[in-house]
Design an enzyme around this catalytic site. Structure first.
Site, PDB file in Angstrom:
ATOM      1  N   TYR A   1      -2.527   0.776   3.959  1.00 48.27           N
ATOM      2  CA  TYR A   1      -2.950  -0.227   2.982  1.00 48.27           C
ATOM      3  C   TYR A   1      -3.767  -1.272   3.747  1.00 48.27           C
ATOM      4  CZ  TYR A   1      -2.252  -3.629  -0.871  1.00 48.27           C
ATOM      5  OH  TYR A   1      -2.415  -4.534  -1.896  1.00 48.27           O
TER       6      TYR A   1
ATOM      7  N   LYS B   1      -5.795   3.008   1.442  1.00 52.32           N
ATOM      8  CA  LYS B   1      -6.062   2.192   0.257  1.00 52.32           C
ATOM      9  C   LYS B   1      -6.928   1.049   0.762  1.00 52.32           C
ATOM     10  CE  LYS B   1      -3.793  -0.627  -3.326  1.00 52.32           C
ATOM     11  NZ  LYS B   1      -4.513  -1.888  -3.147  1.00 52.32           N
TER      12      LYS B   1
END
Length: 291
Positions: free
Chosen positions: A131, A161
């Site tokens: 992330y 992400k």
């Protein structure tokens, strides 16, 4: 992983406790709207304002949908041990993927950050979706660093992400390892992310405007890039308004007006003032295409 994933919020009841019933209702609603999956326990979920017990509680609530959709658990923490505890719970509950922000605050080296991901992946035998949110973690990735390159090329990483306006970096990460899954993380750059090879998007505003973003995604894939861009501009008008009053409080307010008992965000976030609500209502009326 591919398509449109809602980065689910954490609803709270009037006493400030996690409202698992409302969370499931929200997810069911998003499923009917065409969500391809859900990202649980991320920034939109106020993850770092939750206790360890509360984070696991949201995983438990969402796990009931594991046979009907794809579930991703954000298990990031400053401590490797804490992140591993969340990862173990996510695996036990049947989540399909895990994701983690890099450890922040202490200015860990690239080698230490890489080892954090290696350790998590090894213990639970699952690759990790990184992330990448340097605006919040203040932990950017240096793609010229050998430890970082080795990490992205390793089996410990599922993909990324990419919640970063630097989409050049997103493309370069995919270039390092074409097998990685790449999910765009800023709602406002979805069309640009798709143009640079993203497999889909994970978004906070998808909680209440998933049909609008589904239209952007489908319109872009159909080859109508002008149509997709026009829808993106409207979405960005909404995002600009949301951010001007406070993104998390605004999303919870809008969901409440749509019948989802989202509650108010946890302090130090503050609920919206009446004037801010009126402003948002008008912007949504002019731009939201959820039909």
């Amino acid at each position: 992983m591919k398509g449109i994933y809602a980065a689910s919020i954490t609803p709270f009841d009037s006493d400030g406790h996690v409202n698992s019933t409302a969370l499931v209702s929200l997810m069911e609603w998003n499923l009917k709207q065409g969500a391809d999956g859900f990202f649980l326990g991320g920034s939109s979920a106020e993850c770092f304002l939750l206790s360890e017990k509360e984070r696991v509680e949201t995983f438990e609530a969402a796990s009931g949908l594991k046979d009907r959709t794809t579930l991703v658990a954000h298990i990031g923490a400053v401590s490797t041990g804490e992140a591993i505890r969340y990862a173990k719970e996510a695996k036990r509950l049947g989540f399909h993927h895990i994701a983690a922000t890099p450890p922040f605050y202490y200015g860990f080296s690239a080698r230490q950050v890489a080892q954090y991901y290696y350790d998590i992946s090894a213990v639970v035998d699952m690759p990790v979706l990184i992330y990448n949110f340097p605006g919040n973690t203040n932990r950017p990735f240096d793609l010229a660093n050998p430890d970082t390159q080795a990490l992205f090329r390793s089996g410990a990483v599922l993909g990324i992400k990419h919640t970063n306006l630097n989409l050049f970096q997103m493309e370069r990460i995919r270039h390092l390892n074409p097998a990685l899954t790449v999910m765009n993380g800023f709602d406002e750059t979805m069309v640009a992310g798709l143009a640079l090879g993203a497999d889909g998007s994970i978004g906070s505003t998808f909680n209440f405007m998933l049909p609008h973003y589904k239209k952007i995604y489908d319109t872009y894939l159909s080859g109508d890039r002008e149509g997709a861009l026009a829808l993106q501009v409207k979405a960005n008008n909404i995002m600009e308004a949301l951010c001007s009053v406070g993104l998390i409080p605004a999303i919870k307010y809008v969901l409440t007006t749509m019948g989802i008992d989202a509650g108010i965000p946890r302090r130090p976030f503050l609920p919206l003032e009446d004037s801010q609500k009126i402003f948002l209502d008008q912007v949504l009326k002019e731009n939201l295409e959820n039909d």
